[in-house]
Structures are given as C-alpha cells and as structure tokens.
Write a protein that holds these residues in place. Sequence first.
Motif, short mmCIF file in Angstrom:
data_model
loop_
_atom_site.label_atom_id
_atom_site.label_comp_id
_atom_site.label_asym_id
_atom_site.label_seq_id
_atom_site.Cartn_x
_atom_site.Cartn_y
_atom_site.Cartn_z
N LEU A 194 5.35 -0.79 1.23
CA LEU A 194 5.39 -2.12 0.63
C LEU A 194 4.49 -2.18 -0.60
CD1 LEU A 194 5.36 -4.02 4.00
CD2 LEU A 194 7.19 -4.18 2.29
N TRP A 195 3.35 -1.52 -0.52
CA TRP A 195 2.43 -1.51 -1.67
C TRP A 195 3.03 -0.73 -2.85
CZ3 TRP A 195 -0.31 2.60 -4.02
CH2 TRP A 195 -1.27 2.19 -4.97
N GLN A 196 3.60 0.43 -2.55
CA GLN A 196 4.25 1.22 -3.62
C GLN A 196 5.35 0.40 -4.29
OE1 GLN A 196 3.80 4.33 -4.75
NE2 GLN A 196 2.50 5.35 -3.24
N THR A 247 -10.31 -3.07 -2.50
CA THR A 247 -9.57 -3.48 -3.70
C THR A 247 -8.38 -2.56 -3.91
OG1 THR A 247 -11.04 -2.15 -5.06
CG2 THR A 247 -11.57 -4.50 -4.86
N CYS A 248 -7.35 -3.11 -4.55
CA CYS A 248 -6.12 -2.36 -4.82
C CYS A 248 -6.42 -1.18 -5.75
CB CYS A 248 -5.10 -3.30 -5.47
SG CYS A 248 -3.63 -2.46 -6.06
N PRO A 249 -6.02 0.03 -5.37
CA PRO A 249 -6.31 1.19 -6.22
C PRO A 249 -5.51 1.18 -7.52
CG PRO A 249 -5.20 1.87 -4.18
CD PRO A 249 -5.41 0.38 -4.10
N ARG A 250 -4.56 0.27 -7.67
CA ARG A 250 -3.75 0.23 -8.89
C ARG A 250 -4.31 -0.76 -9.91
NH1 ARG A 250 1.77 0.45 -6.55
NH2 ARG A 250 1.25 -1.71 -6.10
N ASP A 251 -4.63 -1.97 -9.45
CA ASP A 251 -5.07 -2.99 -10.43
C ASP A 251 -6.42 -3.62 -10.07
OD1 ASP A 251 -4.44 -4.52 -8.28
OD2 ASP A 251 -2.99 -5.80 -9.31
N GLY A 252 -7.05 -3.16 -9.00
CA GLY A 252 -8.39 -3.64 -8.67
C GLY A 252 -8.44 -5.01 -8.04
N TRP A 267 -2.46 -5.79 2.00
CA TRP A 267 -1.62 -5.76 0.81
C TRP A 267 -2.39 -6.28 -0.39
CZ3 TRP A 267 -1.26 -9.35 4.72
CH2 TRP A 267 -1.27 -10.70 4.38
N CYS A 268 -1.88 -5.97 -1.59
CA CYS A 268 -2.54 -6.38 -2.83
C CYS A 268 -2.28 -7.86 -3.09
CB CYS A 268 -2.01 -5.55 -4.00
SG CYS A 268 -2.64 -6.14 -5.61
N SER A 269 -3.39 -8.62 -3.24
CA SER A 269 -3.25 -10.07 -3.40
C SER A 269 -2.52 -10.43 -4.69
CB SER A 269 -4.63 -10.72 -3.38
OG SER A 269 -5.46 -10.17 -4.40
N ARG A 270 -2.54 -9.58 -5.68
CA ARG A 270 -1.89 -9.90 -6.95
C ARG A 270 -0.46 -9.35 -7.01
NH1 ARG A 270 -5.13 -7.60 -11.66
NH2 ARG A 270 -6.65 -9.17 -10.99
N GLU A 271 -0.31 -8.06 -6.85
CA GLU A 271 1.02 -7.46 -7.05
C GLU A 271 1.99 -7.72 -5.91
OE1 GLU A 271 0.34 -3.36 -9.28
OE2 GLU A 271 -0.89 -3.57 -7.50
N GLN A 272 1.45 -8.05 -4.73
CA GLN A 272 2.32 -8.29 -3.58
C GLN A 272 2.25 -9.75 -3.13
OE1 GLN A 272 0.56 -4.53 -1.63
NE2 GLN A 272 2.47 -4.82 -0.54
#
Length: 288
Positions: A194-196, A247-252, A267-272
């Motif tokens: 889901l994160w990918q 923190t998300c390893p992609r966008d922090g 899950w990432c609070s921003r991208e997901q």
Amino acid sequence: MPELPEVETARSLIADQALHRRIVDVDDSDSYVGRPHSPGELRSALTGRSLIAAHRRGKTIWLETSGTGDAAAPGGPEIGIHLGMSGRIVVTGPDGSVAEGGDPHRYEARPRKAEWSRFTLMFADGGSLVLFDPRRLGRVRLNPDIGALGPDAAQVTPAEFRRLITKGTIAVKARLLDQSKIAGVGNLLADEILWQARVSPLARVDSLSSVQVNRLYRALKSVLESAKAKGGAHTGDIIAARHPGGTCPRDGAPMEHGTVGGRSTWWCSREQALVAEQPRRGPKTRAG
Ligand SMILES: [Zn+2]
C-alpha cells in the motif's frame, strides 16, 4: 510472521532436503497443531511413506507422499503445513546437519524448548523434519483444502488481481489480507504494498481507480521480489518507520497508525491520505 517469501524458503528447503527419505516414525502428539486429527492418526497415515513433492500456495505448504513400498500400493495422503505466526521447518540430514526455513530469527536469541517441536517426521536415515513453532499457531493436517485459497500472490495475473481486489466495499488492506482472494500477503507485506502504491489502507475497494489498481499490482510484484531477494517480509522499506514518531522514508511525513482488517497498520499521513481516494462518480473515472 511468515508470509509468502518465508513460507517459500520452508517449501524449497523441504524440496531440496527432505524428499525420498522413508518415514519410520511420526510424533503427532500435539493434538492442537494436528487438529482435527487425533494423536496417532497422522502417524499411522504417514509411517512407511516418503515425501515425494513439496508445493505451496500463499502461506500453505502441501507435501505429496509415496506408497508404502509395495510397488502396487497407491500414493499416500497429502500433508498440509501452515507455519502460523512463528513456525519454522527444521530438516536434519542423515549426517546430523541442520537446515531451517520459515519465520525469520525472531526466536533465535531465546533458548529453544523441546515442546516447541510441534510435529516431527523421523526418517530411516536417522534425520528428521520438524515443525518448530514457539507460539503454536502452526498447523499440520492431511489432505488440506487448497481450493479454498485464492491464487498465489506471486502467480496472480493483472486481470485476476483486478477482479479479486475490487469486488465489494471492504477496506483495501483487509482485502489484501484475505487469503481466499489472493494467497500469501500478510500484515507487513500488505502495508509495504500500500505504501509503495501510495494507496490508503482504509480506501474502500470500490473507490479504487484503475490507476491505483495498476499501481497496487506493480507494488505487489516488486515487494514480493524485494522480500525474496532480501530474505523476508521484515526487510521492507517502511519496517523501520513502524513505530510512534516514525517518518515516511520517501517524503518525511509522519507515519500514521491504526487497526485495519484487524491488524496493526502503518501508513504515510501525506501520500496515503484517505481524502485523495474518495470515490469519484464522474463519467471519466467510471469508464476506467
Ligand atoms: Zn510519504
């Protein structure tokens, strides 16, 4: 917990090292792991046979067995093995060498207890195959119903994936965990996929756009490949971020946590964010 990549290491270990060795005794005294069989039932069904093939679909292994030696004797029953939350397969060779596959090293630091060996095949050559399972959630049974499982996650085609993922209204994470739809994805792999794909675990499956379903399919394949190459589901990119303050390893962005499909989910609070995944009823997306 063993997911598809770990179960595959257990299967391939059996295929490489446990086939064509005659079974002379069976310890099936753990009636919980062996349910619904009574103690002795697996023993009498398997003694005198050999394992002749090792298969896997999702997180279920099943082993074909030979006849009992008489050339006219038909093949024996299949043995189904599920590793549960903590199971490993331990194969001991005729020379005493030990090889293992399954749940990755979570219990390595602790002294092993004899009762964690839940099921044992003893071979004529002096070696054995053991289901080692500290948490006792593994299972061994005769002639398992493989047909109750969906297609294997590593084999599922894009068309099958689309059909199996999108039907109904359940949260997409819960659907990914449903072994009767697609078999082999557990909690860590589901979050990684889901994160990918940048899809909220809470998104309803009927809200997924065509683009999102395609991204999920590609993520499924790449996450499985990566986990296989790196040694298991615990090697994913967001594993280190699965904690409060992570923190998300992609966008922090801060990682969010909740229970989805009955399981602890990150899950990432921003991208997901779920807001990006609301169903859109316009004619443009309906066609897709
Ligand atoms: Zn992110």
